[in-house]
Design a protein around this motif. Structure first.
Motif, PDB file in Angstrom:
ATOM      1  N   GLU A  62     -44.329  30.803 -15.591  1.00 25.94           N
ATOM      2  CA  GLU A  62     -44.050  32.099 -16.159  1.00 25.94           C
ATOM      3  C   GLU A  62     -44.205  33.418 -15.363  1.00 25.94           C
ATOM      4  N   THR A  83     -41.078  32.501 -24.475  1.00 25.83           N
ATOM      5  CA  THR A  83     -41.741  31.508 -24.025  1.00 25.83           C
ATOM      6  C   THR A  83     -42.411  30.650 -25.130  1.00 25.83           C
ATOM      7  N   SER A 102     -49.758  34.411 -21.774  1.00 30.62           N
ATOM      8  CA  SER A 102     -48.273  34.205 -21.390  1.00 30.62           C
ATOM      9  C   SER A 102     -47.701  35.747 -21.007  1.00 30.62           C
ATOM     10  N   LEU A 106     -46.044  36.895 -17.444  1.00 28.68           N
ATOM     11  CA  LEU A 106     -44.817  37.158 -17.483  1.00 28.68           C
ATOM     12  C   LEU A 106     -44.782  38.878 -16.935  1.00 28.68           C
TER      13      LEU A 106
END
Length: 288
Positions: A62, A83, A102, A106
């Motif tokens: 990620e 994701t 996440s 990212l």
């Protein structure tokens, strides 16, 4: 009802989700164990017009993917970014925390699509159903907060989807499942469409197994295309959002040349006959 809208920016059709957002029907998949390439992602975005990228916490890429998106120069709002939540993070609080982590890796303020990666909760002492429902409630709240523009599941079968349906609230916008000439779960596809769930297929080349099948090679010769293009075109022509994986720029370019022509109905039917039930990835049928 699934409708197809054109995308001027991509020259790639999009599928309308039940909440009005549109997901590009062709994307670039990533994976772990060598399934990620920085160069390939930048190339896909800059040179191939790809605007849909699929990843997962499980893949461990990620952070690298976020850097590739920035390097590409393509504005964030033009990219559909998916994701997935790994089962070790299932549960109400842990799912919310994992989603925010996440996003941080990212480097984004929101996700376009967040998926529960697998129907098994992997939580001892609690039923899968209980944990799935609790986790889904967390995703619904993340959706309501705008942190996720759409939410869904991956590798869920009809029985798993029926459980979420019974809970009420948001019906999954997407179900991402293995789909290729040898694995055609058409009852699941039909169920999803009936319930307004967009069906997304991964492993469209059956991890390379489809590329040497005589029927597919014959069609490649007939249409002047590669075997991979025939498989991807067949998947897309079935109305399935398709995310082939590759770390090689030339293969990514090849996999994007799947628009502007159609396979004949007879050839679509011939491909349908290749189904033999084999799986090349996950096996969710044993998950209660």
């Amino acid at each position: 009802m699934v409708t197809v809208a054109s995308s001027a920016a991509l020259s790639c059709p999009e599928i309308s989700l039940s909440n009005g957002f549109n997901i590009p029907i062709l994307g670039l998949g990533t994976s772990h164990q060598g399934g990620y390439s920085h160069e390939a992602v930048v190339y896909a975005l800059q040179q191939c017009g790809i605007r849909h990228i699929d990843t997962a916490k499980r893949y461990g890429c990620e952070e690298a993917l976020g850097k590739a998106v920035v390097e590409s120069g393509v504005p964030r709002e033009q990219i559909w970014l998916t994701t997935k939540l790994w089962p070790a993070d299932y549960g109400y609080q842990s799912a919310k925390q994992a989603c925010r982590e996440s996003c941080a890796r990212l480097g984004v303020d929101y996700l376009d699509l967040y998926l529960m990666h697998w129907p098994d909760s992997m939580v001892s002492g609690r039923s899968n159903r209980e944990v799935r429902e609790e986790t889904w409630r967390a995703l619904e709240e993340l959706y309501d907060e705008g942190l996720c523009r759409a939410i869904g599941v991956s590798n869920f079968l009809i029985c798993h989807l029926n459980e979420l349906k019974d809970v009420g609230g948001v019906v999954p916008h997407v179900n991402q499942v293995e789909f290729h000439p040898f694995q055609q779960p058409m009852k699941l596809v039909e169920y999803c469409r009936k319930e307004g769930i967009v069906f997304e297929g991964y492993c469209p080349l059956a991890k390379g197994q489809a590329l040497t099948h005589p029927t597919i090679l014959q069609l490649a010769q007939k249409y002047g295309r590669s075997a991979s293009q025939i498989c991807i075109r067949w998947s897309i022509q079935n109305g399935v959002v398709t995310i082939p994986k590759s770390t090689k720029p030339d293969r990514i370019h090849e996999n994007c040349q799947v628009f502007g022509y159609n396979l004949d109905d007879s050839d679509m039917a011939a491909m349908r006959l290749l189904h033999d039930g084999r799986r090349v990835s996950w096996e969710p049928t044993h998950v209660e």
